[in-house]
Motif scaffolding. Sequence first.
Motif, PDB file in Angstrom:
ATOM      1  N   LYS A 179      -0.868  -3.714  -1.614  1.00  0.00           N
ATOM      2  CA  LYS A 179      -2.069  -3.308  -0.890  1.00  0.00           C
ATOM      3  C   LYS A 179      -2.884  -4.528  -0.479  1.00  0.00           C
ATOM      4  O   LYS A 179      -3.473  -4.551   0.603  1.00  0.00           O
ATOM      5  CB  LYS A 179      -2.914  -2.362  -1.761  1.00  0.00           C
ATOM      6  CG  LYS A 179      -2.245  -1.027  -2.041  1.00  0.00           C
ATOM      7  CD  LYS A 179      -3.184  -0.041  -2.705  1.00  0.00           C
ATOM      8  CE  LYS A 179      -4.168   0.535  -1.721  1.00  0.00           C
ATOM      9  NZ  LYS A 179      -4.930   1.680  -2.276  1.00  0.00           N
ATOM     10  N   ARG A 180      -2.911  -5.542  -1.346  1.00  0.00           N
ATOM     11  CA  ARG A 180      -3.651  -6.763  -1.011  1.00  0.00           C
ATOM     12  C   ARG A 180      -3.040  -7.449   0.194  1.00  0.00           C
ATOM     13  O   ARG A 180      -3.747  -8.053   1.010  1.00  0.00           O
ATOM     14  CB  ARG A 180      -3.666  -7.716  -2.212  1.00  0.00           C
ATOM     15  CG  ARG A 180      -4.715  -8.800  -2.093  1.00  0.00           C
ATOM     16  CD  ARG A 180      -4.848  -9.590  -3.380  1.00  0.00           C
ATOM     17  NE  ARG A 180      -3.840 -10.638  -3.476  1.00  0.00           N
ATOM     18  CZ  ARG A 180      -3.823 -11.558  -4.440  1.00  0.00           C
ATOM     19  NH1 ARG A 180      -4.731 -11.522  -5.401  1.00  0.00           N
ATOM     20  NH2 ARG A 180      -2.901 -12.490  -4.465  1.00  0.00           N
ATOM     21  N   THR A 210      -1.871  -6.101   2.776  1.00  0.00           N
ATOM     22  CA  THR A 210      -2.205  -5.412   4.032  1.00  0.00           C
ATOM     23  C   THR A 210      -3.704  -5.398   4.317  1.00  0.00           C
ATOM     24  O   THR A 210      -4.136  -4.862   5.332  1.00  0.00           O
ATOM     25  CB  THR A 210      -1.697  -3.957   3.987  1.00  0.00           C
ATOM     26  OG1 THR A 210      -2.350  -3.248   2.919  1.00  0.00           O
ATOM     27  CG2 THR A 210      -0.188  -3.923   3.765  1.00  0.00           C
ATOM     28  N   CYS A 211      -4.496  -5.975   3.403  1.00  0.00           N
ATOM     29  CA  CYS A 211      -5.956  -5.996   3.588  1.00  0.00           C
ATOM     30  C   CYS A 211      -6.391  -7.243   4.345  1.00  0.00           C
ATOM     31  O   CYS A 211      -5.723  -8.277   4.314  1.00  0.00           O
ATOM     32  CB  CYS A 211      -6.668  -5.979   2.232  1.00  0.00           C
ATOM     33  SG  CYS A 211      -6.607  -4.388   1.390  1.00  0.00           S
ATOM     34  N   ASP A 212      -7.530  -7.134   4.985  1.00  0.00           N
ATOM     35  CA  ASP A 212      -8.181  -8.299   5.567  1.00  0.00           C
ATOM     36  C   ASP A 212      -8.865  -9.053   4.431  1.00  0.00           C
ATOM     37  O   ASP A 212      -9.815  -8.554   3.824  1.00  0.00           O
ATOM     38  CB  ASP A 212      -9.221  -7.854   6.606  1.00  0.00           C
ATOM     39  CG  ASP A 212      -9.860  -9.044   7.330  1.00  0.00           C
ATOM     40  OD1 ASP A 212     -10.000 -10.113   6.706  1.00  0.00           O
ATOM     41  OD2 ASP A 212     -10.215  -8.895   8.506  1.00  0.00           O
ATOM     42  N   GLU A 214     -12.087  -7.057   3.072  1.00  0.00           N
ATOM     43  CA  GLU A 214     -11.620  -5.948   2.242  1.00  0.00           C
ATOM     44  C   GLU A 214     -11.151  -6.427   0.874  1.00  0.00           C
ATOM     45  O   GLU A 214     -10.567  -7.501   0.751  1.00  0.00           O
ATOM     46  CB  GLU A 214     -10.459  -5.222   2.915  1.00  0.00           C
ATOM     47  CG  GLU A 214     -10.787  -4.551   4.222  1.00  0.00           C
ATOM     48  CD  GLU A 214      -9.575  -3.850   4.796  1.00  0.00           C
ATOM     49  OE1 GLU A 214      -9.206  -2.791   4.266  1.00  0.00           O
ATOM     50  OE2 GLU A 214      -8.991  -4.381   5.750  1.00  0.00           O
ATOM     51  N   GLU A 215     -11.442  -5.619  -0.127  1.00  0.00           N
ATOM     52  CA  GLU A 215     -10.917  -5.854  -1.463  1.00  0.00           C
ATOM     53  C   GLU A 215      -9.972  -4.705  -1.798  1.00  0.00           C
ATOM     54  O   GLU A 215     -10.383  -3.534  -1.766  1.00  0.00           O
ATOM     55  CB  GLU A 215     -12.040  -5.893  -2.503  1.00  0.00           C
ATOM     56  CG  GLU A 215     -11.523  -6.090  -3.918  1.00  0.00           C
ATOM     57  CD  GLU A 215     -12.542  -5.715  -4.971  1.00  0.00           C
ATOM     58  OE1 GLU A 215     -12.302  -5.998  -6.144  1.00  0.00           O
ATOM     59  OE2 GLU A 215     -13.572  -5.114  -4.603  1.00  0.00           O
ATOM     60  N   PRO A 216      -8.714  -4.979  -2.089  1.00  0.00           N
ATOM     61  CA  PRO A 216      -7.795  -3.888  -2.412  1.00  0.00           C
ATOM     62  C   PRO A 216      -8.149  -3.253  -3.756  1.00  0.00           C
ATOM     63  O   PRO A 216      -8.746  -3.905  -4.622  1.00  0.00           O
ATOM     64  CB  PRO A 216      -6.435  -4.591  -2.480  1.00  0.00           C
ATOM     65  CG  PRO A 216      -6.759  -5.986  -2.861  1.00  0.00           C
ATOM     66  CD  PRO A 216      -8.069  -6.297  -2.186  1.00  0.00           C
ATOM     67  N   ARG A 269     -14.173   4.267  -3.010  1.00  0.00           N
ATOM     68  CA  ARG A 269     -13.626   3.431  -4.065  1.00  0.00           C
ATOM     69  C   ARG A 269     -13.962   3.931  -5.463  1.00  0.00           C
ATOM     70  O   ARG A 269     -13.612   3.285  -6.451  1.00  0.00           O
ATOM     71  CB  ARG A 269     -14.146   1.991  -3.909  1.00  0.00           C
ATOM     72  CG  ARG A 269     -13.646   1.304  -2.657  1.00  0.00           C
ATOM     73  CD  ARG A 269     -14.351  -0.025  -2.459  1.00  0.00           C
ATOM     74  NE  ARG A 269     -13.861  -0.701  -1.260  1.00  0.00           N
ATOM     75  CZ  ARG A 269     -12.943  -1.654  -1.283  1.00  0.00           C
ATOM     76  NH1 ARG A 269     -12.415  -2.041  -2.414  1.00  0.00           N
ATOM     77  NH2 ARG A 269     -12.539  -2.221  -0.162  1.00  0.00           N
TER      78      ARG A 269
END
Length: 309
Positions: free
Chosen positions: A80-81, A83-85, A89-91, A136
Amino acid sequence: MTNFFDFAISRLPDAATRCSRPPLGEIDALAQKASFAAALRLLAGSFISLYEGSPEMTALFATRQSRLLCHALVALYFQKRGTCDAETEEPFLTREDFAQLALKHGLASHDVAYAFFRQALERGLTNPSDQSDGERAGGVVPSPLTLAMLAHWYDVHFQALDLVDEGFRACRFIERSETMLAHIHPRVAQALLSNPEVRCPGPLSIIFNWFDAGGLLMDRLIAGIDRENPLEQGRHLTDVKTVSQLAKSLSLSRTHVSRKLAAAELIGGIGWSGRRGRSALWISQGFYEEYARTQARKLLILDDAFMAI
């Protein structure tokens, strides 16, 4: 300790049965190298030290099922990390994410995955996500200690590989472990989750891996092999003298350990050199080879991932 086993994790998903596995000849070639016995002692001793350093958390690694669930959880976070910006973003992981992954790989039912997710948070494997918005809520991330322990786990395995072939994997990994971990772990976890031989080990591994601290018990017996006494009648003497000694070293009840040792004794995997439970414990060559082959499979998986990265 909690035994999460209630699910036929030996039932592989269709996709997993098609995954490649290390050729048997490759496993045998590694296990038969002269320096492999020393590598095996390094691994077994390091696993025990890791447990002693953080028993509360490493209790989650106590069974085959829970070890695979740990690998799956951290791998999902890294995926997931990826694919995050990174800047915005924080996965984070939710229990629904994790339950779907556990079902996909045939690791656990929804209820067991939820229970493990809760235990992981309680025991410090994960921390609550810093973000508190509705999306979240209930989200978690691997704790710093978890990531440090995972890096150590890789370091030890790479040291073992280097011991066998005089390579330099461990040095190269440590130089950039933080970056490398995020790339290598999803690859390794996928291989561990899909390899039939990792998930469906031999009879002795099954006896030990289906109860709390079974894997640690095997590690302790391998680490305790008496190197001064040669193999006799297919048996390796260990430094374990009593059931109480073995149980105390792993914070288990004597009854619990006695029951599992008795099961292994019935199929000839272990035995006592004198009075049962009051003399040096031996393990059979078959027990030793089964453990050795399992570690060899794992080392080959890690080596392939290291080379790919």
